[in-house]
Design a protein around this motif. Sequence first.
Motif, mmCIF file in Angstrom:
data_model
loop_
_atom_site.group_PDB
_atom_site.id
_atom_site.type_symbol
_atom_site.label_atom_id
_atom_site.label_comp_id
_atom_site.label_asym_id
_atom_site.label_seq_id
_atom_site.Cartn_x
_atom_site.Cartn_y
_atom_site.Cartn_z
ATOM 1 N N UNK A 110 0.812 -1.217 0.000
ATOM 2 C CA UNK A 110 0.000 0.000 0.000
ATOM 3 C C UNK A 110 0.850 1.274 0.000
ATOM 4 N N UNK A 111 1.926 1.384 0.804
ATOM 5 C CA UNK A 111 2.723 2.628 0.754
ATOM 6 C C UNK A 111 3.274 2.908 -0.642
ATOM 7 N N UNK A 112 3.723 1.862 -1.335
ATOM 8 C CA UNK A 112 4.262 2.071 -2.672
ATOM 9 C C UNK A 112 3.159 2.503 -3.637
ATOM 10 N N UNK A 113 2.006 1.847 -3.579
ATOM 11 C CA UNK A 113 0.915 2.176 -4.505
ATOM 12 C C UNK A 113 0.454 3.612 -4.280
ATOM 13 N N UNK A 114 0.299 4.005 -3.008
ATOM 14 C CA UNK A 114 -0.127 5.372 -2.702
ATOM 15 C C UNK A 114 0.903 6.376 -3.216
ATOM 16 N N UNK A 115 2.173 6.070 -3.020
ATOM 17 C CA UNK A 115 3.226 6.991 -3.464
ATOM 18 C C UNK A 115 3.225 7.143 -4.980
ATOM 19 N N UNK A 116 3.127 6.019 -5.686
ATOM 20 C CA UNK A 116 3.163 6.079 -7.154
ATOM 21 C C UNK A 116 1.951 6.798 -7.717
ATOM 22 N N UNK A 117 0.771 6.489 -7.196
ATOM 23 C CA UNK A 117 -0.433 7.148 -7.704
ATOM 24 C C UNK A 117 -0.416 8.639 -7.402
ATOM 25 N N UNK A 118 0.029 8.997 -6.198
ATOM 26 C CA UNK A 118 0.069 10.417 -5.833
ATOM 27 C C UNK A 118 1.106 11.192 -6.646
ATOM 28 N N UNK A 119 2.184 10.526 -7.051
ATOM 29 C CA UNK A 119 3.220 11.227 -7.829
ATOM 30 C C UNK A 119 2.835 11.380 -9.295
ATOM 31 N N UNK A 120 2.056 10.439 -9.831
ATOM 32 C CA UNK A 120 1.679 10.499 -11.251
ATOM 33 C C UNK A 120 0.459 11.386 -11.447
ATOM 34 N N UNK A 121 -0.548 11.220 -10.591
ATOM 35 C CA UNK A 121 -1.802 11.954 -10.748
ATOM 36 C C UNK A 121 -1.860 13.070 -9.716
ATOM 37 N N UNK A 122 -1.911 14.294 -10.190
ATOM 38 C CA UNK A 122 -1.988 15.468 -9.324
ATOM 39 C C UNK A 122 -3.239 16.257 -9.654
ATOM 40 N N UNK A 123 -3.487 17.288 -8.876
ATOM 41 C CA UNK A 123 -4.661 18.112 -9.132
ATOM 42 C C UNK A 123 -4.559 18.820 -10.481
ATOM 43 N N UNK A 124 -3.340 19.109 -10.929
ATOM 44 C CA UNK A 124 -3.156 19.758 -12.225
ATOM 45 C C UNK A 124 -3.142 18.753 -13.376
ATOM 46 N N UNK A 125 -3.046 17.458 -13.066
ATOM 47 C CA UNK A 125 -2.995 16.427 -14.110
ATOM 48 C C UNK A 125 -3.862 15.243 -13.690
ATOM 49 N N UNK A 126 -5.180 15.401 -13.750
ATOM 50 C CA UNK A 126 -6.068 14.323 -13.292
ATOM 51 C C UNK A 126 -6.087 13.118 -14.215
ATOM 52 N N UNK A 127 -5.772 13.294 -15.487
ATOM 53 C CA UNK A 127 -5.728 12.177 -16.425
ATOM 54 C C UNK A 127 -4.397 12.199 -17.152
ATOM 55 N N UNK A 128 -3.801 11.003 -17.323
ATOM 56 C CA UNK A 128 -2.478 10.883 -17.935
ATOM 57 C C UNK A 128 -2.550 9.784 -18.989
ATOM 58 N N UNK A 129 -1.871 10.003 -20.116
ATOM 59 C CA UNK A 129 -1.839 9.006 -21.176
ATOM 60 C C UNK A 129 -1.281 7.685 -20.651
ATOM 61 N N UNK A 130 -1.796 6.584 -21.190
ATOM 62 C CA UNK A 130 -1.425 5.256 -20.702
ATOM 63 C C UNK A 130 0.078 5.035 -20.829
ATOM 64 N N UNK A 131 0.653 5.387 -21.976
ATOM 65 C CA UNK A 131 2.088 5.168 -22.171
ATOM 66 C C UNK A 131 2.917 5.980 -21.182
ATOM 67 N N UNK A 132 2.483 7.207 -20.889
ATOM 68 C CA UNK A 132 3.231 8.037 -19.936
ATOM 69 C C UNK A 132 3.176 7.444 -18.530
ATOM 70 N N UNK A 133 2.017 6.933 -18.130
ATOM 71 C CA UNK A 133 1.903 6.323 -16.801
ATOM 72 C C UNK A 133 2.833 5.124 -16.694
ATOM 73 N N UNK A 134 2.841 4.277 -17.724
ATOM 74 C CA UNK A 134 3.724 3.104 -17.680
ATOM 75 C C UNK A 134 5.187 3.540 -17.570
ATOM 76 N N UNK A 135 5.572 4.575 -18.295
ATOM 77 C CA UNK A 135 6.958 5.036 -18.255
ATOM 78 C C UNK A 135 7.303 5.611 -16.889
ATOM 79 N N UNK A 136 6.435 6.463 -16.341
ATOM 80 C CA UNK A 136 6.733 7.103 -15.055
ATOM 81 C C UNK A 136 6.748 6.077 -13.928
#
Length: 499
Positions: free
Chosen positions: A29-55
Motif C-alpha cells: 500500500x505505501x508504494x501504490x499510494x506513493x506512485x499514484x500520488x506522484x503520477x496523478x496530481x490536481x493539475x494532471x487528473x488524467x495521464x496518457x497510458x504510455x506516460x503512466x507506464x513510463x513514469x
Amino acid sequence: MSTRIEGAYEGAVRAFQSPMLALLHKRHAPLIVTLLASVFTSARPSVAVAEVHTEVGDALDQLRAAGNDNLPVGSARELCKQWVDAGWLIRQADDADVEVYRLSAHAVGALDIASRAGGPRSRVSQSRVRTLLQAVDHLASEADPDAERRRERLREAIRRLEWELERLELNDVVEPADDEVLREEAENVLALVRELPADFARVAESIRDLQRQVVAALRQDERPTGEVLREYLHRAEHVLDATAEGRAFAGALRLVGDPDRLDRLQEQLDIVLHQPFAEKLPAVQRIELASLSQQLERGIDTVLTAQRTASRVIAAQVRHHDPLRDREVDDLLRDAIVELAAWMPTTRRNEPVEGLRRLPRAQVGRLRTTLDDLAPQSRPARLAASPALEDEPATLDLARRWGGPSYSELRAHIEAFAAEAGGELDLAAAFEAAPEDLRRPADLVGLFEIADRFGLTDGDEIVEVVAIRPDGTRRRLAFSAASARLTDPDSPDPADGAS
C-alpha cells in the motif's frame, strides 16, 4: 445486543471489502499510494497510458537502485493492469481518442486518507468550530418554519453588520487577525477543498455505471429501445440529486456558471496569498490555495466529460444496434471464455501459445444450383453459325487463319523492320507495315509478346492501328506507344516449347 454487534461487524466487513480500504490494506500500500500520488496530481487528473507506464517504471527502477527490495514483482504495465482490475484506476479514451488513466473515486479517497494520516494531525481549532456552528445555524434557519424567529435572526445579523460598519467609519482601522488564526482558517479551507476531487470522481463513476447499465439493457434487447432511453433520461436528470456527491456537484456547477462569483473567488484568493501569514504556509498549501478555482473547474469538467461520453456511447449503440449481431458476438465471447477456462488448468506459467496462422476452410458442401424451379434444366440453345463461315468448309488452314498469332512470320517481319531502323522497333509502325495476313488482332498480341522479350518500353503517347480480320473486316485498336531494341536476334521465339 448480539444482533447489533453482528450488524456492525457485517457493515465493517463490507467497508473493508471496498476498493478504497482494500488499497490501504494491501502489503504494498505505501508504494501504490506513493506512485499514484506522484503520477496523478490536481493539475494532471488524467495521464496518457504510455506516460503512466513510463513514469511508474522509472520510479520502480529508482527505488530498486536505492536498495528497496520489498517491491512488487512485475513490469509497470502489469502493475497498472492490476490496479485497473482492483478498481483504483480507470482506463478510458478521452475526447481526442487517446487512451488515458484516471484515478477512481476509491483511489482518490484512499490517497486523501493517507495524506491526512501522514500529514499534520488535525486539531480542534477555532476555525473548525466556527464552521461547525455556522453550518448548524444555517441548518436551523432553513429547517425552522417559524417566520418570527427567522425575522429576529435577520435583524440580529443586520445589527451586527451595522455595528461593524459604524466602527470602521469612526476610526477607519481594521484590527489585524492573529497569524495563527489565519493559518487555521486556511487549513480549514484546504480540508474542505480536499473532499471535492473524490466527490467529483464518484459522480463521474455513477454516470459511467449508468452508461454501462443502459448499454447492457440495449444489448440484451429484452425491452423496447424507447423504454430504455426514457429510463436513462429520467435517471440522468436526477443523478445529481440522488447522492450527496451529486448535490455537491450541482452546487459547484452553479458556482462555475456565475462568472462574477468565480472572479470574486479568485480575487479573494489573491488577497489571502498576498498577506504576510501566507508566506509562512508550506509551498504545497500555497499552491493548493492558488489553484482552488482551477480544481473546481477540472472536477466539473470531469463530470461533464463523463456525461458527454455516456451520451455519445449510448447514441452510437442505438444507431448501430443489431440484436442478431450482438447475440453472435456474445455467444463467441462466451465460447472463448469456456475454452480458456478449460485450457488454463492444463498450462504452466510462461508457456508459449501457438497462434492461429490461417483461418480454417469453411466446409460449405454442395450448393444448390436451383432455388425455386424444380423442373430439370434444359440444354442450352445451339450456337448460331457465323455468316462469314457458312460458305467455307472447316479446314486446318481456316483454323490457322482464325487462330492464334503467327509467331515465326511475325519474328521474321520485325527483325527485317528493325534492321532497316538500326535495331529500333516501333510496334505501331511495324504492325502497320506488315502484310494483311499478319495484321490480325491476334497478331498484334503476338507482336507484343515477341517485343517484350527484348525489353519493351512504354511511351506517354496513345497510338492507333488498324487490324484486319480474315473475313476482311477492320478494327481500330488503340494502345500506349511502345518500342523495343532488338539486340539479341537469337532470342527464343514465344512459340518455341509450346505443345
